[in-house]
Design a protein around this motif. Sequence first.
Motif, mmCIF file in Angstrom:
data_model
loop_
_atom_site.group_PDB
_atom_site.id
_atom_site.type_symbol
_atom_site.label_atom_id
_atom_site.label_comp_id
_atom_site.label_asym_id
_atom_site.label_seq_id
_atom_site.Cartn_x
_atom_site.Cartn_y
_atom_site.Cartn_z
ATOM 1 N N GLY A 154 0.813 -1.210 0.000
ATOM 2 C CA GLY A 154 0.000 0.000 0.000
ATOM 3 C C GLY A 154 0.849 1.263 0.000
ATOM 4 N N MET A 155 0.230 2.384 -0.392
ATOM 5 C CA MET A 155 0.883 3.697 -0.407
ATOM 6 C C MET A 155 2.126 3.733 -1.286
ATOM 7 N N GLY A 156 2.178 2.869 -2.315
ATOM 8 C CA GLY A 156 3.319 2.865 -3.224
ATOM 9 C C GLY A 156 4.520 2.091 -2.737
ATOM 10 N N LEU A 157 4.395 1.371 -1.608
ATOM 11 C CA LEU A 157 5.510 0.632 -1.023
ATOM 12 C C LEU A 157 5.389 -0.857 -1.362
ATOM 13 N N ASN A 158 6.470 -1.448 -1.875
ATOM 14 C CA ASN A 158 6.436 -2.876 -2.189
ATOM 15 C C ASN A 158 7.739 -3.560 -1.813
ATOM 16 N N SER A 159 7.644 -4.869 -1.631
ATOM 17 C CA SER A 159 8.801 -5.719 -1.320
ATOM 18 C C SER A 159 9.002 -6.729 -2.436
ATOM 19 N N ALA A 160 10.263 -7.079 -2.688
ATOM 20 C CA ALA A 160 10.600 -8.118 -3.661
ATOM 21 C C ALA A 160 11.533 -9.124 -2.995
ATOM 22 N N PHE A 161 11.293 -10.421 -3.252
ATOM 23 C CA PHE A 161 12.091 -11.489 -2.668
ATOM 24 C C PHE A 161 12.678 -12.315 -3.811
ATOM 25 N N LEU A 162 14.005 -12.374 -3.884
ATOM 26 C CA LEU A 162 14.701 -12.965 -5.014
ATOM 27 C C LEU A 162 15.388 -14.283 -4.657
ATOM 28 N N HIS A 163 15.649 -15.081 -5.713
ATOM 29 C CA HIS A 163 16.440 -16.313 -5.634
ATOM 30 C C HIS A 163 15.732 -17.443 -4.890
ATOM 31 N N CYS A 164 14.413 -17.366 -4.776
ATOM 32 C CA CYS A 164 13.658 -18.362 -3.998
ATOM 33 C C CYS A 164 13.775 -19.750 -4.623
ATOM 34 N N SER A 165 13.669 -20.770 -3.784
ATOM 35 C CA SER A 165 13.617 -22.140 -4.291
ATOM 36 C C SER A 165 12.183 -22.554 -4.566
ATOM 37 N N ALA A 166 11.228 -21.968 -3.833
ATOM 38 C CA ALA A 166 9.812 -22.246 -4.056
ATOM 39 C C ALA A 166 8.979 -21.074 -3.562
ATOM 40 N N LEU A 167 7.837 -20.838 -4.229
ATOM 41 C CA LEU A 167 6.880 -19.815 -3.816
ATOM 42 C C LEU A 167 5.609 -20.502 -3.345
ATOM 43 N N LEU A 168 5.069 -20.048 -2.225
ATOM 44 C CA LEU A 168 3.920 -20.703 -1.607
ATOM 45 C C LEU A 168 2.652 -19.872 -1.698
ATOM 46 N N VAL A 169 2.683 -18.785 -2.450
ATOM 47 C CA VAL A 169 1.508 -17.949 -2.670
ATOM 48 C C VAL A 169 1.410 -17.640 -4.164
ATOM 49 N N ARG A 170 0.239 -17.141 -4.573
ATOM 50 C CA ARG A 170 0.006 -16.828 -5.984
ATOM 51 C C ARG A 170 -0.365 -15.364 -6.153
ATOM 52 N N GLU A 171 -0.273 -14.890 -7.385
ATOM 53 C CA GLU A 171 -0.636 -13.498 -7.672
ATOM 54 C C GLU A 171 -2.083 -13.234 -7.291
ATOM 55 N N GLY A 172 -2.318 -12.119 -6.614
ATOM 56 C CA GLY A 172 -3.652 -11.758 -6.140
ATOM 57 C C GLY A 172 -3.934 -12.186 -4.719
ATOM 58 N N ASP A 173 -3.073 -13.063 -4.138
ATOM 59 C CA ASP A 173 -3.294 -13.508 -2.771
ATOM 60 C C ASP A 173 -3.076 -12.363 -1.783
ATOM 61 N N VAL A 174 -3.945 -12.276 -0.794
ATOM 62 C CA VAL A 174 -3.769 -11.355 0.326
ATOM 63 C C VAL A 174 -2.946 -12.085 1.382
ATOM 64 N N VAL A 175 -1.846 -11.486 1.816
ATOM 65 C CA VAL A 175 -0.971 -12.130 2.794
ATOM 66 C C VAL A 175 -0.915 -11.292 4.063
ATOM 67 N N LYS A 176 -0.687 -11.966 5.175
ATOM 68 C CA LYS A 176 -0.595 -11.324 6.477
ATOM 69 C C LYS A 176 0.838 -11.339 6.977
ATOM 70 N N GLN A 177 1.188 -10.367 7.775
ATOM 71 C CA GLN A 177 2.519 -10.309 8.366
ATOM 72 C C GLN A 177 2.808 -11.605 9.127
ATOM 73 N N GLY A 178 3.983 -12.198 8.867
ATOM 74 C CA GLY A 178 4.381 -13.426 9.528
ATOM 75 C C GLY A 178 3.953 -14.687 8.813
#
Length: 327
Positions: free
Chosen positions: A266-290
């Motif tokens: 939100g507010m123009g702020l985003n995070s990127a996570f690189l070099h992962c071995s696997a992703l456990l979420v999909r585009e459009g998913d709402v995620v919670k802290q932790g």
Amino acid sequence: MPVRKSRRGRRSEKGKDPVRGRGSVLMIAFAALATCTATPPQASAPVRDTPVPVERPVPARAPVRSASVPADSTRPDFWFSAPAVQGGLVTARAPGGARAVLFNGTELPLTPEGFFLIGFDRDAENSASLVALFSDGQRKDHYLPVAPGNWKIEHVAANPTGGAKTTEEFQARRGPELARINAARAIRVASDGWRQNFIRPVAGRISGLFGAQRIYNGTPGSYHSGMDIAAPAGTPFVAPADGVVTLAAADDVFTLEGHLLMIDHGMGLNSAFLHCSALLVREGDVVKQGQIIGTVGATGRASGPHLHWGMKWNSARIDPRLVIPAG
């Protein structure tokens, strides 16, 4: 393989980068997310407000809470959670009664209580301009000093073209990858993740610093755009704050980023996570802290397993170390 850091600190100057201007065909690589080195309270949930769901500061900052900031009647001026520094993020509040705020001439989104977010790129100028506009035609100007960073030099044993074996292959693959990254960053979601106290996505030694000048197998690259955290391959990592997934390259291995995951807070702020071995979420998913969202790997341009955590506020690259508790 550990990164070797020199003791030479570098302060950025407008328009200057230690390697800009070198005519290498590889420079397109270093204008993107920039990749890595490697060796082994609470806001409400995001709300989708687009057809496809997707829309802090330096240590010792104050969280956005009514008890921590002046009440409307006592806000004759701007309020800031922390001093401004290159690579830093600041939560701010407009003077009472302001209808709009301009940051370096660009209008920023405001919450109903007058809060807004501002970030400062690694190469930000030494001052920034804020203007509060009022319904009666009045305005209040404020000039914010921006402290310089102190950047290192890091040597990395990794192929400058990452997962591409040749320059020609790299150039052919990189264009579509950058298009996906830029499209993800153009998405805006309604999320209050930006208001939270961010947490580390994974435990481990910091093996690469934000802002450091990178040398890949003797070839100069651009500065490092995130923080590297060394951890064994397969280690789960979590969302540092609430948000919505805007890019999840689970089936594609980007040349530099490998399996890439991006979250908008939100507010123009985003995070990127690189070099992962696997992703456990999909585009459009709402995620919670932790929430566990992926596992650490060494895909893309990496010399060993680690998590590269990059952040951007609009076009400004932010140092993740400055949005989490020190230590």
